[in-house]
Scaffold this motif. Structure first.
Motif, mmCIF file in Angstrom:
data_model
loop_
_atom_site.group_PDB
_atom_site.id
_atom_site.type_symbol
_atom_site.label_atom_id
_atom_site.label_comp_id
_atom_site.label_asym_id
_atom_site.label_seq_id
_atom_site.Cartn_x
_atom_site.Cartn_y
_atom_site.Cartn_z
ATOM 1 N N PHE A 237 3.296 -14.455 21.647
ATOM 2 C CA PHE A 237 2.902 -15.068 20.384
ATOM 3 C C PHE A 237 2.229 -14.025 19.502
ATOM 4 O O PHE A 237 1.804 -12.964 19.974
ATOM 5 N N GLU A 238 2.148 -14.338 18.221
ATOM 6 C CA GLU A 238 1.439 -13.489 17.267
ATOM 7 C C GLU A 238 -0.023 -13.897 17.215
ATOM 8 O O GLU A 238 -0.344 -15.083 17.261
ATOM 9 N N PHE A 239 -0.886 -12.894 17.135
ATOM 10 C CA PHE A 239 -2.325 -13.152 17.061
ATOM 11 C C PHE A 239 -2.889 -12.356 15.885
ATOM 12 O O PHE A 239 -2.697 -11.138 15.800
ATOM 13 N N THR A 240 -3.563 -13.065 14.988
ATOM 14 C CA THR A 240 -4.164 -12.417 13.820
ATOM 15 C C THR A 240 -5.644 -12.202 14.086
ATOM 16 O O THR A 240 -6.404 -13.156 14.273
ATOM 17 N N ALA A 241 -6.050 -10.940 14.138
ATOM 18 C CA ALA A 241 -7.456 -10.593 14.379
ATOM 19 C C ALA A 241 -8.288 -10.900 13.130
ATOM 20 O O ALA A 241 -7.737 -11.061 12.028
ATOM 21 N N PRO A 242 -9.621 -11.011 13.290
ATOM 22 C CA PRO A 242 -10.480 -11.312 12.132
ATOM 23 C C PRO A 242 -10.297 -10.336 10.969
ATOM 24 O O PRO A 242 -10.450 -10.706 9.818
ATOM 25 N N GLY A 243 -9.945 -9.089 11.239
ATOM 26 C CA GLY A 243 -9.746 -8.120 10.160
ATOM 27 C C GLY A 243 -8.434 -8.296 9.428
ATOM 28 O O GLY A 243 -8.162 -7.590 8.464
ATOM 29 N N GLY A 244 -7.582 -9.232 9.903
ATOM 30 C CA GLY A 244 -6.300 -9.467 9.251
ATOM 31 C C GLY A 244 -5.135 -8.769 9.917
ATOM 32 O O GLY A 244 -3.981 -9.014 9.552
ATOM 33 N N ARG A 245 -5.416 -7.906 10.890
ATOM 34 C CA ARG A 245 -4.331 -7.201 11.566
ATOM 35 C C ARG A 245 -3.604 -8.144 12.516
ATOM 36 O O ARG A 245 -4.229 -8.945 13.215
ATOM 37 N N VAL A 246 -2.275 -8.044 12.543
ATOM 38 C CA VAL A 246 -1.448 -8.938 13.360
ATOM 39 C C VAL A 246 -0.983 -8.177 14.609
ATOM 40 O O VAL A 246 -0.465 -7.060 14.504
ATOM 41 N N TYR A 247 -1.187 -8.795 15.768
ATOM 42 C CA TYR A 247 -0.754 -8.222 17.040
ATOM 43 C C TYR A 247 0.261 -9.163 17.694
ATOM 44 O O TYR A 247 0.200 -10.384 17.504
ATOM 45 N N TRP A 248 1.165 -8.585 18.465
ATOM 46 C CA TRP A 248 2.020 -9.375 19.351
ATOM 47 C C TRP A 248 1.415 -9.311 20.749
ATOM 48 O O TRP A 248 1.182 -8.224 21.286
ATOM 49 N N LEU A 249 1.131 -10.492 21.331
ATOM 50 C CA LEU A 249 0.511 -10.570 22.650
ATOM 51 C C LEU A 249 1.432 -11.298 23.624
ATOM 52 O O LEU A 249 2.155 -12.225 23.233
ATOM 53 N N GLN A 250 1.375 -10.875 24.868
ATOM 54 C CA GLN A 250 2.110 -11.546 25.950
ATOM 55 C C GLN A 250 1.087 -12.066 26.960
ATOM 56 O O GLN A 250 0.299 -11.289 27.494
ATOM 57 N N ALA A 251 1.083 -13.374 27.199
ATOM 58 C CA ALA A 251 0.071 -14.003 28.062
ATOM 59 C C ALA A 251 0.713 -14.519 29.342
ATOM 60 O O ALA A 251 1.714 -15.241 29.287
ATOM 61 N N HIS A 252 0.132 -14.148 30.486
ATOM 62 C CA HIS A 252 0.461 -14.747 31.780
ATOM 63 C C HIS A 252 -0.639 -15.766 32.081
ATOM 64 O O HIS A 252 -1.814 -15.408 32.173
#
Length: 402
Positions: free
Chosen positions: A190-205
């Motif tokens: 899923f995509e995760f938007t950090a408080p600073g506005g930067r968007v990361y792609w994360l993979q969660a187990h």
């Protein structure tokens, strides 16, 4: 009694008391002294053979209970108390050995726990544990890279405070209701938007943890940043498209060269048939332009397709010396200089044509980057088990933003 007579003795009462007292006092005194002696003897014997060993056992037990497992009962007798003391000392020795092993195991466990804690706290993946109420029981410090709040303040808070997207929250809540019989690890991206506005792609187990219940008692989630991987996948797709375009363009270039060859042949034929024609110069110009176009297409094809590499044993210094005059001539035209500083190096497996092209391109880049009277240095030297080719110019270099 047969005679019918009776004898009656008469004494004064006071005299009788005196006589009895004179006899009874020594008897009582002797009895009392004997009793005291017997009791004293019993006391001494009991102190020596009963109370002493019992007190020694009691003191030893108290010392062991206080944590001193080196305590021992000193009893050299061979009676029941001696047997008991020997058994007690054996028990104390066994306890001491067992406790030493436990301490050794505890030290090892502590070291492993510290190593595991260090590993978890320094891991680049987010490690998150949530209880049945959805409260955060642990999260490692790396989450501080994705959060403006200190990680320590997140403990005991509901996991929604992490700001994860709804799809992650719904999946966690679904896993909390999962039955042990259908247990399986859940993986999601899923995509995760950090408080600073930067968007990361994360993979969660998401891993449910069962203890004494049929439903999970806690949930462990290991979340990895796959943003770079996603970017690489995009680049690979883009490069695949570019490769396909290159192959198509190479095929197109081949198709263009075929009619050009035909046109060039007819122009040569016409030029031979009309050598005195006033347009003969035009034929030569057209043929030269076709040849130049063909050269451009050849250069393009060398980039658009994979060339076969033919490596043979050669010395890099010999290749450099062979084309040095050509490079120096190019430099002299622009009032610049090429200098060689060639060290002693072994032969290598090289494609001479590739090295020729490499050197010409790099030296020309250097010459174009420098003002007049600049120098390009070509150096070779050994660095461990490797040979280094160094091309250094006196240009301004590449700007940081480029």
């Amino acid at each position: 009694e047969e005679s019918g007579w009776r004898v009656v003795a008469v004494m004064e009462e006071e005299e009788l008391h005196k006589k009895v007292s004179a006899i009874l006092f020594p008897v009582l005194l002797t009895y009392f002294a004997t009793l005291v002696s017997i009791l004293g003897f019993i006391f001494m014997v009991s102190q020596r053979y009963v109370v002493g060993p019992i007190r020694s056992l009691q003191e030893g037990a108290a010392t062991i209970a206080a944590g001193d497992l080196t305590a021992r009962v000193k009893n050299q007798e061979h009676d029941e108390f001696g047997i008991l003391a020997t058994a007690f000392n054996h028990m104390a020795g066994t306890l001491q050995d067992s406790f030493a092993k436990i301490q050794e195991q505890n030290v090892m466990l502590y070291k492993r726990e510290k190593e595991f804690q260090t590993l978890v706290e320094n891991a680049q993946d987010i490690i998150l544990r949530i209880d049945r109420q959805g409260l955060i029981t642990y999260i490692n410090p790396v989450f501080g890279l994705y959060s403006s709040a200190p990680v320590e303040e997140l403990f005991g808070r509901h996991f929604r405070i992490l700001g994860m997207p709804d799809v992650f929250q719904q999946k966690v809540e679904a896993v909390l209701g999962m039955d042990k019989a259908v247990f399986r690890e859940q993986v999601m991206e899923f995509e995760f938007t950090a408080p600073g506005g930067r968007v990361y792609w994360l993979q969660a187990h998401i891993i449910p943890e069962f203890y004494d219940r049929q439903q999970p008692d806690t949930i462990l989630s290991v979340i990895r940043n796959i943003t770079q991987q996603r970017e690489m996948e995009k680049q690979i797709v883009r490069l695949d498209k570019l490769g396909l375009v290159g192959e198509m363009a190479a095929g197109l270039a081949h198709e263009v060269r075929n009619p050009m060859t035909t046109v060039r042949g007819f122009l040569q034929m016409l030029a031979r048939k009309n050598p005195d024609s006033p347009n003969i110069a035009y034929y030569d110009i057209m043929i030269a332009e076709l040849d130049r176009t063909d050269g451009i297409i050849k250069e393009y094809l060398s980039l658009a397709k994979n060339k076969a590499i033919h490596r043979t044993p050669a010395n890099l210094n010999d290749i450099i010396r062979a084309i040095a005059p050509l490079m120096q001539a190019d430099a002299t035209i622009h009032n610049k200089e090429v200098r060689l500083q060639l060290g002693e190096i072994p032969d290598l497996l090289l494609d001479k044509q590739e090295i020729h092209q490499l050197l010409l391109n790099m030296v020309r880049n250097g010459l174009e980057a420098m003002p007049e009277k600049g120098t390009v240095w070509i150096k070779t030297y050994r660095e461990g088990m490797e040979v280094v080719l160094s091309v250094v110019d006196q240009g301004t270099g590449i700007k940081k933003e480029v």
